[in-house]
Design a protein around this motif. Sequence first.
Motif, mmCIF file in Angstrom:
data_model
loop_
_atom_site.group_PDB
_atom_site.id
_atom_site.type_symbol
_atom_site.label_atom_id
_atom_site.label_comp_id
_atom_site.label_asym_id
_atom_site.label_seq_id
_atom_site.Cartn_x
_atom_site.Cartn_y
_atom_site.Cartn_z
ATOM 1 N N ARG A 48 -2.087 -85.017 126.408
ATOM 2 C CA ARG A 48 -2.077 -85.550 125.043
ATOM 3 C C ARG A 48 -0.983 -84.866 124.231
ATOM 4 O O ARG A 48 -0.853 -83.643 124.264
ATOM 5 C CB ARG A 48 -3.434 -85.272 124.390
ATOM 6 C CG ARG A 48 -3.626 -85.870 122.983
ATOM 7 C CD ARG A 48 -5.059 -85.622 122.564
ATOM 8 N NE ARG A 48 -5.401 -85.996 121.216
ATOM 9 C CZ ARG A 48 -6.125 -87.076 120.888
ATOM 10 N NH1 ARG A 48 -6.493 -87.927 121.809
ATOM 11 N NH2 ARG A 48 -6.449 -87.300 119.634
ATOM 12 N N ASN A 55 -1.193 -84.932 118.052
ATOM 13 C CA ASN A 55 -2.285 -85.897 117.866
ATOM 14 C C ASN A 55 -3.606 -85.137 117.719
ATOM 15 O O ASN A 55 -4.154 -84.644 118.697
ATOM 16 C CB ASN A 55 -2.324 -86.867 119.051
ATOM 17 C CG ASN A 55 -3.212 -88.071 118.781
ATOM 18 O OD1 ASN A 55 -3.739 -88.218 117.668
ATOM 19 N ND2 ASN A 55 -3.392 -88.912 119.772
ATOM 20 N N PRO A 56 -4.144 -85.043 116.486
ATOM 21 C CA PRO A 56 -5.302 -84.179 116.237
ATOM 22 C C PRO A 56 -6.597 -84.696 116.859
ATOM 23 O O PRO A 56 -6.704 -85.858 117.226
ATOM 24 C CB PRO A 56 -5.412 -84.183 114.710
ATOM 25 C CG PRO A 56 -4.732 -85.435 114.265
ATOM 26 C CD PRO A 56 -3.669 -85.722 115.278
ATOM 27 N N ILE A 103 -12.381 -88.049 107.570
ATOM 28 C CA ILE A 103 -11.303 -87.069 107.453
ATOM 29 C C ILE A 103 -11.377 -86.419 106.082
ATOM 30 O O ILE A 103 -11.405 -87.105 105.051
ATOM 31 C CB ILE A 103 -9.941 -87.742 107.692
ATOM 32 C CG1 ILE A 103 -9.918 -88.247 109.129
ATOM 33 C CG2 ILE A 103 -8.792 -86.780 107.424
ATOM 34 C CD1 ILE A 103 -8.669 -88.936 109.526
ATOM 35 N N SER A 129 -6.014 -81.468 107.054
ATOM 36 C CA SER A 129 -7.280 -82.207 107.059
ATOM 37 C C SER A 129 -7.891 -82.166 108.459
ATOM 38 O O SER A 129 -7.188 -81.917 109.441
ATOM 39 C CB SER A 129 -7.033 -83.659 106.653
ATOM 40 O OG SER A 129 -6.114 -84.247 107.550
ATOM 41 N N ALA A 151 -10.845 -84.223 111.142
ATOM 42 C CA ALA A 151 -11.696 -85.385 111.409
ATOM 43 C C ALA A 151 -13.034 -84.890 111.946
ATOM 44 O O ALA A 151 -13.063 -84.106 112.901
ATOM 45 C CB ALA A 151 -11.009 -86.284 112.452
ATOM 46 N N PRO A 209 -11.647 -85.344 122.035
ATOM 47 C CA PRO A 209 -11.038 -86.679 122.038
ATOM 48 C C PRO A 209 -11.658 -87.461 123.187
ATOM 49 O O PRO A 209 -12.491 -86.928 123.925
ATOM 50 C CB PRO A 209 -9.568 -86.368 122.342
ATOM 51 C CG PRO A 209 -9.639 -85.182 123.246
ATOM 52 C CD PRO A 209 -10.859 -84.377 122.816
ATOM 53 N N SER A 210 -11.255 -88.703 123.368
ATOM 54 C CA SER A 210 -11.779 -89.488 124.481
ATOM 55 C C SER A 210 -11.373 -88.842 125.814
ATOM 56 O O SER A 210 -10.263 -88.301 125.941
ATOM 57 C CB SER A 210 -11.251 -90.913 124.389
ATOM 58 O OG SER A 210 -9.845 -90.896 124.186
ATOM 59 N N ARG A 217 -8.874 -96.303 111.666
ATOM 60 C CA ARG A 217 -9.161 -96.883 112.985
ATOM 61 C C ARG A 217 -10.454 -97.675 112.880
ATOM 62 O O ARG A 217 -11.466 -97.142 112.436
ATOM 63 C CB ARG A 217 -9.303 -95.771 114.030
ATOM 64 C CG ARG A 217 -9.636 -96.304 115.428
ATOM 65 C CD ARG A 217 -9.615 -95.214 116.480
ATOM 66 N NE ARG A 217 -10.766 -94.341 116.415
ATOM 67 C CZ ARG A 217 -10.934 -93.269 117.181
ATOM 68 N NH1 ARG A 217 -10.008 -92.942 118.057
ATOM 69 N NH2 ARG A 217 -12.020 -92.531 117.063
ATOM 70 N N SER A 253 -2.328 -91.830 110.582
ATOM 71 C CA SER A 253 -3.106 -91.252 111.676
ATOM 72 C C SER A 253 -2.182 -91.076 112.871
ATOM 73 O O SER A 253 -1.693 -92.049 113.433
ATOM 74 C CB SER A 253 -4.250 -92.194 112.038
ATOM 75 O OG SER A 253 -4.963 -91.661 113.113
ATOM 76 N N GLY A 300 -2.415 -90.629 115.943
ATOM 77 C CA GLY A 300 -2.724 -91.320 117.201
ATOM 78 C C GLY A 300 -2.107 -92.702 117.292
ATOM 79 O O GLY A 300 -1.852 -93.204 118.383
HETATM 80 P P1 AMP Z 1 -9.603 -89.746 119.860
HETATM 81 O O1 AMP Z 1 -9.845 -88.307 119.858
HETATM 82 O O2 AMP Z 1 -8.975 -90.266 121.095
HETATM 83 O O3 AMP Z 1 -10.838 -90.481 119.476
HETATM 84 O O4 AMP Z 1 -8.583 -89.921 118.684
HETATM 85 C C1 AMP Z 1 -8.833 -89.380 117.420
HETATM 86 C C2 AMP Z 1 -8.119 -90.201 116.392
HETATM 87 O O5 AMP Z 1 -8.348 -89.646 115.087
HETATM 88 C C3 AMP Z 1 -6.619 -90.217 116.641
HETATM 89 O O6 AMP Z 1 -6.123 -91.497 116.380
HETATM 90 C C4 AMP Z 1 -6.127 -89.195 115.639
HETATM 91 O O7 AMP Z 1 -4.801 -89.417 115.272
HETATM 92 C C5 AMP Z 1 -7.109 -89.390 114.468
HETATM 93 N N1 AMP Z 1 -7.215 -88.176 113.647
HETATM 94 C C6 AMP Z 1 -7.823 -87.022 113.979
HETATM 95 N N2 AMP Z 1 -7.693 -86.108 112.995
HETATM 96 C C7 AMP Z 1 -6.985 -86.706 112.006
HETATM 97 C C8 AMP Z 1 -6.508 -86.291 110.736
HETATM 98 N N3 AMP Z 1 -6.737 -85.059 110.288
HETATM 99 N N4 AMP Z 1 -5.792 -87.176 109.994
HETATM 100 C C9 AMP Z 1 -5.560 -88.429 110.461
HETATM 101 N N5 AMP Z 1 -5.979 -88.894 111.664
HETATM 102 C C10 AMP Z 1 -6.687 -88.042 112.426
#
Ligand code: AMP
Length: 332
Positions: A51, A55-56, A93, A110, A112, A135-136, A188, A223, A225
Amino acid sequence: MKTLVTDSLEKAVELLSKGELVAIPTETVYGLAADALNETAVKKIFEAKGRPSDNPLIVHISEIEEIIPLIKNFPSMAQKIAQKFWPGPLTMILKKSDLIPEIVTAGLDSVAIRLPSMPVTRELIKKFGHPLAAPSANLSGRPSPTSYRHVLDDLDGKIAAILKSEDCSVGVESTVIDLTSTPVHLLRPGKITAEEISDFIEEKVIIDKSVDHFVSDLKEVRSPGVKYKHYSPKTKVVLVKSSSKKFANFVNSNPDCVAVAFDEDSKYINTEFVSYGSESSQNDQLRLLFDSLRKIDNFNKKIAYVRLAPNLNLAVFNRLLRASAFNVIDDL
Ligand code: AMP
Ligand code: MG
């Protein structure tokens, strides 16, 4: 590394405490979990998935109160939303506290956060006693895993263990909303819709442009991701907006394709076929989508055509757009 497949919460807790990675079931998709407060452990998530480090990750808790040390403040709007939608497939977030290592949030100020509803997930987090960054549990870019077998396909030998449980009941990742500014933004889409949230808070929820549009200017991306290719089988995927019969004629005359469509379409189709549920059940479509995308590769065909219905669920449409790299045929 040998990947242990287990249903023992104690074993999962023991490995997480040692800073190892454990894939865990949740109601949305399987997550790849590490101790969210252990920087070294979290680093392993990025390595195992491949990853990108910008990508947070989402941090998972087991009770609403556990959010307090993780964030700067808990705005009343966020409290209200948590009371209504947690536990469940919604991620908020908020401004992060210093307790969260920078690696978790990819340097953002920030974080999530989500409180999952699957009992085994909450029990695990409770027993472990720390929040879990997860994450996934797929290789980066691949469809998200909705069964432990999908996790094995992608990560066998790369992670310490998989906590095995039933298949995920929701099947797509959580709805992500940004509460760091007003109005609320949906980054999302997931099972919980913008409309449900908006009706509940009696305020507008802005759906981020990237949800159903290609955004080329990275400065516009809220975001991280969103920037990356996602959910893709190895086979090329093309989306087709069309009626059932026209779609069937199209795929039947194309010998080197897989048709991905609804149960009701199967009677017209005489080429390789994968269903992503009944046209009349959005819940089916959400639950089956990622498994269908993974099945496409079994056929070794050049191309997969996916039929889009007119009133497709936004979360399904969003994942399909990314799986196809925005490759859409508008009419046949
Ligand atoms: P996943 O872990 O595969 O479910 O992906 C998590 C999603 O949340 C990704 O699209 C990240 O970019 C988004 N995400 C996580 N933390 C933040 C944040 N602090 N600001 C914006 N997007 C976030
Ligand atoms: Mg993911």
